[in-house]
Each structure stands twice: as structure tokens, then as C-alpha cells.
Design a protein around this motif. Structure first.
Motif, PDB file in Angstrom:
ATOM      1  N   UNK A 197       0.663  -1.166   0.018  1.00 49.88           N
ATOM      2  CA  UNK A 197      -0.458   0.104   0.419  1.00 49.88           C
ATOM      3  C   UNK A 197       0.864   1.020   0.471  1.00 49.88           C
ATOM      4  N   UNK A 198       2.034   1.229   0.155  1.00 52.89           N
ATOM      5  CA  UNK A 198       2.327   2.605   0.910  1.00 52.89           C
ATOM      6  C   UNK A 198       3.622   3.186  -0.490  1.00 52.89           C
ATOM      7  N   UNK A 199       3.024   2.006  -1.567  1.00 55.51           N
ATOM      8  CA  UNK A 199       3.583   2.255  -3.200  1.00 55.51           C
ATOM      9  C   UNK A 199       3.004   1.652  -4.125  1.00 55.51           C
TER      10      UNK A 199
ATOM     11  N   UNK B   8      11.109  -1.951   1.699  1.00 50.86           N
ATOM     12  CA  UNK B   8       9.784  -1.960   2.335  1.00 50.86           C
ATOM     13  C   UNK B   8       9.451  -2.522   1.135  1.00 50.86           C
ATOM     14  N   UNK B   9       9.729  -2.056  -0.221  1.00 50.92           N
ATOM     15  CA  UNK B   9       8.746  -1.980  -1.567  1.00 50.92           C
ATOM     16  C   UNK B   9       9.482  -2.635  -2.280  1.00 50.92           C
TER      17      UNK B   9
END
Length: 194
Positions: free
Chosen positions: A32-34, A151-152
Motif C-alpha cells: 500500500x505504501x507504494x 519495504x517496497x
């Protein structure tokens, strides 16, 4: 006879390219962050073609797939997304096909796909940091870039590689002899249950 075999191979390459192109339309974000990091399974027919016909054909299918998406859908990223898809795709497919080509066994197929995932991880990070992000005009601080990579990119490419490998593992054995005429080494059938 050779011309007939070449025609059959050309038809299969075209079919695999078309299937890969269609699969590019079915994508979904996993981090969701990317949200721009979207997974599709279009590398499955590419990897299957590379296993059947060699790494060079895998590159051709990968190229045709991305060319078709640009021609039919256009590019929303100024071709950066398609270049990224091509680079990361061949980073996985080529090593996997090279290892499998040496000896067409279940073991080599699995090793090839694992190595392909690892190469895709490394190439994906290098390509993003030094080419793709700058080409897209994204500037990140060192901390943001580290977060994007850890994280991505790392989990994204890992998940994508595993999904592609599992799908290829499940499908290739069923299609290898009937569709691709891929005759494995004696007593060591690729992706067999032995």
C-alpha cells in the motif's frame, strides 16, 4: 522440415507473447505504501517460452509483450514502466532459462527459478536507483530511498518472483511435451513428481 519447425516455433512465440500481453492488464498492488508497484503474471508465459525455446526467445517474448502494451494501451509513465518491466522480467527469465537449458530437470528448473528471483532482486534495485527513478523524475532522500528499497522493491520483487515461479512450475509440466515439444532428459522429467 526445418522451415515447418521454425513456423511452429514462431506461432508459439506469438501466442505466448499475446498471452503475456493480456496478463499485463490483470495487475494489483501488494504494498500500500507504494501503489505503483503492481504485480501481474505476464512473466509466466515468458518463462515458459524461455524454458521451452531458450533464453533468447524469452527476451523476444518479453520485448513483444511490452511493445504490444505500449502500442495498444499507451504508456502512462513515458515508457519508464515498460522499460522497468522489461529489465526486471529478463533479469529473472534469462538466468532461470540458462540454468534449465543445461540439463532439463526438475531440480535445474527450481534452481533456475530461485537464481532468477535473486538476480531480479539485485537488478531491480540497481535499475530503480540508478536509472528508473531518475528517468521518472522521482527524487528521494537517502532515508526514503532506503525505505523504498527495503519495504517496497525487495518484498515486491520477491512476491512477484515466487508467484511467477509457482505458476510456471504448475503449468509447464502439463504443457511441455504437448505444446512445446520439450523432451526432457531420460528418467528425469522436468517438474515431474519423481
Amino acid at each position: 522440415m526445418k522451415e515447418r519447425n521454425n513456423l511452429k516455433t514462431l506461432i508459439k512465440v506469438a501466442l505466448l507473447s499475446a498471452i503475456a500481453f493480456i496478463l499485463m492488464y490483470i495487475d494489483f498492488p501488494v504494498i500500500p505504501m507504494f501503489p505503483w508497484l503492481k504485480i501481474d503474471l505476464s512473466e509466466v508465459p515468458v518463462l515458459m517460452g524461455a524454458f521451452a525455446f531458450g533464453p533468447g526467445i524469452g527476451i523476444v517474448i518479453e520485448f513483444i509483450k511490452n511493445l504490444l502494451i505500449v502500442v495498444m494501451k499507451g504508456s502512462q509513465t513515458g515508457l519508464v514502466g515498460e522499460v522497468a518491466n522489461f529489465i526486471v522480467g529478463i533479469a529473472m527469465v534469462v538466468p532461470a532459462a540458462m540454468i534449465y537449458k543445461r540439463n532439463k530437470t526438475k531440480r535445474n528448473a527450481i534452481i533456475g527459478m530461485i537464481v532468477g528471483i535473486l538476480v531480479m532482486e539485485v537488478v531491480g534495485i540497481i535499475a530503480n536507483v540508478y536509472f528508473l527513478l531518475p528517468a521518472y523524475g522521482m527524487q528521494m532522500s537517502s532515508a526514503d530511498l532506503m525505505q523504498y528499497v527495503t519495504v517496497g522493491l525487495l518484498p515486491f520483487n520477491g512476491i512477484k518472483g515466487v508467484l511467477i515461479s509457482v505458476a510456471t512450475y504448475m503449468l509447464y509440466k502439463k504443457l511441455s511435451v504437448t505444446v512445446f515439444n520439450d523432451r526432457p532428459a531420460k528418467n528425469n522429467v522436468i517438474l515431474d513428481n519423481k
